[in-house]
Design a protein around this motif. Structure first.
Motif, PDB file in Angstrom:
ATOM      1  N   GLY A 174      -6.872  69.677  19.000  1.00  0.00           N
ATOM      2  CA  GLY A 174      -5.990  69.614  17.849  1.00  0.00           C
ATOM      3  C   GLY A 174      -4.684  70.341  18.072  1.00  0.00           C
ATOM      4  O   GLY A 174      -4.346  70.746  19.195  1.00  0.00           O
ATOM      5  N   LEU A 175      -3.948  70.559  16.971  1.00  0.00           N
ATOM      6  CA  LEU A 175      -2.627  71.158  17.048  1.00  0.00           C
ATOM      7  C   LEU A 175      -2.649  72.674  16.911  1.00  0.00           C
ATOM      8  O   LEU A 175      -1.661  73.328  17.249  1.00  0.00           O
ATOM      9  CB  LEU A 175      -1.716  70.568  15.960  1.00  0.00           C
ATOM     10  CG  LEU A 175      -1.395  69.075  16.078  1.00  0.00           C
ATOM     11  CD1 LEU A 175      -0.546  68.642  14.884  1.00  0.00           C
ATOM     12  CD2 LEU A 175      -0.671  68.778  17.381  1.00  0.00           C
ATOM     13  N   ASP A 176      -3.738  73.244  16.370  1.00  0.00           N
ATOM     14  CA  ASP A 176      -3.787  74.692  16.163  1.00  0.00           C
ATOM     15  C   ASP A 176      -3.634  75.423  17.488  1.00  0.00           C
ATOM     16  O   ASP A 176      -4.319  75.116  18.467  1.00  0.00           O
ATOM     17  CB  ASP A 176      -5.093  75.101  15.499  1.00  0.00           C
ATOM     18  CG  ASP A 176      -5.196  74.614  14.063  1.00  0.00           C
ATOM     19  OD1 ASP A 176      -4.132  74.455  13.433  1.00  0.00           O
ATOM     20  OD2 ASP A 176      -6.318  74.392  13.585  1.00  0.00           O
ATOM     21  N   LEU A 177      -2.748  76.417  17.495  1.00  0.00           N
ATOM     22  CA  LEU A 177      -2.503  77.156  18.730  1.00  0.00           C
ATOM     23  C   LEU A 177      -3.671  78.068  19.077  1.00  0.00           C
ATOM     24  O   LEU A 177      -4.034  78.208  20.245  1.00  0.00           O
ATOM     25  CB  LEU A 177      -1.212  77.981  18.595  1.00  0.00           C
ATOM     26  CG  LEU A 177      -0.748  78.718  19.849  1.00  0.00           C
ATOM     27  CD1 LEU A 177      -0.448  77.737  20.982  1.00  0.00           C
ATOM     28  CD2 LEU A 177       0.497  79.560  19.535  1.00  0.00           C
ATOM     29  N   PHE A 178      -4.284  78.667  18.044  1.00  0.00           N
ATOM     30  CA  PHE A 178      -5.371  79.617  18.290  1.00  0.00           C
ATOM     31  C   PHE A 178      -6.603  79.233  17.476  1.00  0.00           C
ATOM     32  O   PHE A 178      -6.897  79.849  16.445  1.00  0.00           O
ATOM     33  CB  PHE A 178      -4.923  81.032  17.933  1.00  0.00           C
ATOM     34  CG  PHE A 178      -3.758  81.529  18.741  1.00  0.00           C
ATOM     35  CD1 PHE A 178      -3.863  81.716  20.099  1.00  0.00           C
ATOM     36  CD2 PHE A 178      -2.535  81.792  18.124  1.00  0.00           C
ATOM     37  CE1 PHE A 178      -2.783  82.176  20.851  1.00  0.00           C
ATOM     38  CE2 PHE A 178      -1.459  82.259  18.856  1.00  0.00           C
ATOM     39  CZ  PHE A 178      -1.581  82.440  20.236  1.00  0.00           C
ATOM     40  N   PRO A 179      -7.354  78.211  17.903  1.00  0.00           N
ATOM     41  CA  PRO A 179      -8.554  77.810  17.158  1.00  0.00           C
ATOM     42  C   PRO A 179      -9.712  78.771  17.416  1.00  0.00           C
ATOM     43  O   PRO A 179      -9.746  79.474  18.436  1.00  0.00           O
ATOM     44  CB  PRO A 179      -8.865  76.424  17.727  1.00  0.00           C
ATOM     45  CG  PRO A 179      -8.323  76.483  19.135  1.00  0.00           C
ATOM     46  CD  PRO A 179      -7.104  77.347  19.070  1.00  0.00           C
ATOM     47  N   SER A 180     -10.642  78.815  16.483  1.00  0.00           N
ATOM     48  CA  SER A 180     -11.865  79.578  16.690  1.00  0.00           C
ATOM     49  C   SER A 180     -12.835  78.733  17.513  1.00  0.00           C
ATOM     50  O   SER A 180     -12.561  77.573  17.825  1.00  0.00           O
ATOM     51  CB  SER A 180     -12.496  79.948  15.351  1.00  0.00           C
ATOM     52  OG  SER A 180     -12.971  78.783  14.694  1.00  0.00           O
ATOM     53  N   GLU A 181     -13.988  79.312  17.834  1.00  0.00           N
ATOM     54  CA  GLU A 181     -14.978  78.587  18.620  1.00  0.00           C
ATOM     55  C   GLU A 181     -15.492  77.352  17.875  1.00  0.00           C
ATOM     56  O   GLU A 181     -15.942  76.394  18.502  1.00  0.00           O
ATOM     57  CB  GLU A 181     -16.160  79.509  18.956  1.00  0.00           C
ATOM     58  CG  GLU A 181     -15.804  80.680  19.865  1.00  0.00           C
ATOM     59  CD  GLU A 181     -15.372  81.909  19.076  1.00  0.00           C
ATOM     60  OE1 GLU A 181     -14.641  81.743  18.064  1.00  0.00           O
ATOM     61  OE2 GLU A 181     -15.765  83.010  19.463  1.00  0.00           O
ATOM     62  N   ARG A 182     -15.416  77.388  16.546  1.00  0.00           N
ATOM     63  CA  ARG A 182     -15.886  76.264  15.739  1.00  0.00           C
ATOM     64  C   ARG A 182     -14.764  75.317  15.345  1.00  0.00           C
ATOM     65  O   ARG A 182     -14.965  74.406  14.552  1.00  0.00           O
ATOM     66  CB  ARG A 182     -16.578  76.790  14.482  1.00  0.00           C
ATOM     67  CG  ARG A 182     -17.829  77.619  14.797  1.00  0.00           C
ATOM     68  CD  ARG A 182     -18.501  78.096  13.518  1.00  0.00           C
ATOM     69  NE  ARG A 182     -19.704  78.867  13.805  1.00  0.00           N
ATOM     70  CZ  ARG A 182     -20.493  79.398  12.874  1.00  0.00           C
ATOM     71  NH1 ARG A 182     -20.174  79.235  11.587  1.00  0.00           N
ATOM     72  NH2 ARG A 182     -21.561  80.091  13.216  1.00  0.00           N
ATOM     73  N   GLY A 183     -13.584  75.552  15.858  1.00  0.00           N
ATOM     74  CA  GLY A 183     -12.467  74.659  15.580  1.00  0.00           C
ATOM     75  C   GLY A 183     -11.678  74.995  14.339  1.00  0.00           C
ATOM     76  O   GLY A 183     -10.714  74.301  14.021  1.00  0.00           O
ATOM     77  N   ALA A 184     -12.070  76.058  13.621  1.00  0.00           N
ATOM     78  CA  ALA A 184     -11.326  76.472  12.434  1.00  0.00           C
ATOM     79  C   ALA A 184     -10.284  77.518  12.817  1.00  0.00           C
ATOM     80  O   ALA A 184     -10.111  77.839  13.996  1.00  0.00           O
ATOM     81  CB  ALA A 184     -12.297  77.034  11.389  1.00  0.00           C
TER      82      ALA A 184
END
Length: 367
Positions: free
Chosen positions: A264-274
């Protein structure tokens, strides 16, 4: 008893209710929620205030139409003396409860008539200037809070990198989150970002700076989730890249970190994608500070304080630093700067030398 979308009672039923106290309280909270949403306040803010009202009711064991100033004093004395809540926290609680009292005691909303009909009494304002904390100065942060020194910051970044290498070499899980967090620390400092601004960054928020081509496609970052003013959406601002090492940090993370965690576009996603939670980053920050035995007074916001302080120390224009930080007033930026003794001494020395040079030149011209 229905309430309209602005929080006003518009029907007073004549049929007795089974649990009038609980039902009236629920209707009050629903009406207050509607009234705040009409003022364009954030839903999370509204929900937090409602929980605080419920907490006050639980502590006093009294409903709003029987509250008294003595209950206010007892509740907040416990918060200050026993639970050691901060001055700003106590004042925030009092402001929220004062607003609730203003709402339920305002005749325009009709709760005085409802309570008179059901309980023979009516709600009143119980939060006054003489029994609540006042806001008398701009800066109420703890005096222990400060910026990193440049050496402390370098040691912190080095330690974060070492931890990534150590976890990766041991073939254990967790090297990717450690790498992400290390990059987040550096990006927060590189642009002087608040945590919420940092966690919402996306890959599309970066662009070129036509006047600083050496930074490539990471010359400017658009911060889209800046600190909002009351009743307004998040404040946007553009922050220029100033450190030559910043683009390399971001490019490396995009190639070897972000691509492995999310498409995705998030620069810093969590391990679960959030989005990354503040507690996640804060736990690692505190652990690294303990590992390095850094003194108290440093927190995640110290990276933002350090950005402002170090730019001022390095001679950047104060107005430029103010704009980078997103402050409307220079006085706000001054609260963030913790200028070192070396900088103060060198500034004083330059001023004295300039004064002496001018005086000598004047004497020579006179003679």
């Amino acid at each position: 008893m229905p309430v309209d979308l602005s929080g006003r009672v518009y029907v007073v039923g004549s049929v007795p209710v089974l649990h009038p106290e609980a039902q009236t309280l629920n209707e009050m909270l629903e009406g207050w929620r509607n009234q705040q949403l009409c003022r364009n306040l954030d839903a999370d803010t509204v929900a937090g205030r409602a929980r605080l009202v419920e907490r006050f009711i639980e502590a006093t064991n009294e409903f709003p139409w029987t509250w008294t100033p003595s209950m206010v004093e007892e509740f907040f004395s416990d918060l200050r003396s026993v639970k050691r809540r901060k001055q700003s926290t106590v004042r925030g609680y009092q402001n929220a409860l004062r607003m609730f009292c203003s709402y339920v005691s305002d005749p325009d909303y009709g709760w005085d008539r409802v309570c008179e009909q059901r309980f023979g009494t009516h709600p009143a304002q119980v939060f006054f200037e003489w029994n609540t904390a006042s806001h008398v100065q701009d800066n109420e942060q703890s005096p222990a809070k400060r910026a990193f020194t440049k050496q402390e910051l370098q040691d912190f970044f080095d330690h974060a990198d070492d931890r990534v290498a150590l976890v990766a070499a041991s073939a254990r899980k967790g090297w990717l989150p450690a790498y992400r967090d290390a990059t987040m620390f550096k990006v927060a400092y590189s642009y002087g970002l608040r945590f919420n601004e940092l966690r919402h960054l996306q890959t599309v928020d970066f662009s070129r700076n036509a006047h600083a081509g050496e930074f490539g496609r990471h010359g400017v970052v658009q911060v889209r989730y800046g600190k909002a003013k009351k009743g307004s959406p998040p404040k946007r601002r553009g922050v220029l890249t100033v450190f030559t090492w910043t683009p390399e940090i971001i490019t490396d993370w995009l190639a070897h970190g972000q691509a492995c965690m999310s498409a995705g576009l998030d620069l810093f996603p969590s391990e679960r994608g959030a989005l990354v939670a503040e507690n996640t980053l804060l736990r690692r920050f505190r652990r690294y500070c303990r590992d390095l035995e850094l003194p108290d007074g440093l927190d995640l916001h110290s990276l933002r304080r350090s950005y402002a302080t170090h730019l001022i120390e390095d001679g950047w224009d104060a107005k430029f630093v103010q704009d980078q930080m997103g402050h409307d007033h220079a006085s706000t930026t001054s609260l963030y700067t913790c200028v070192s003794s070396d900088y103060r001494v060198s500034t004083l020395r330059r001023a004295l030398d300039s004064t002496i040079t001018s005086a000598l030149s004047f004497d020579q011209e006179s003679s």
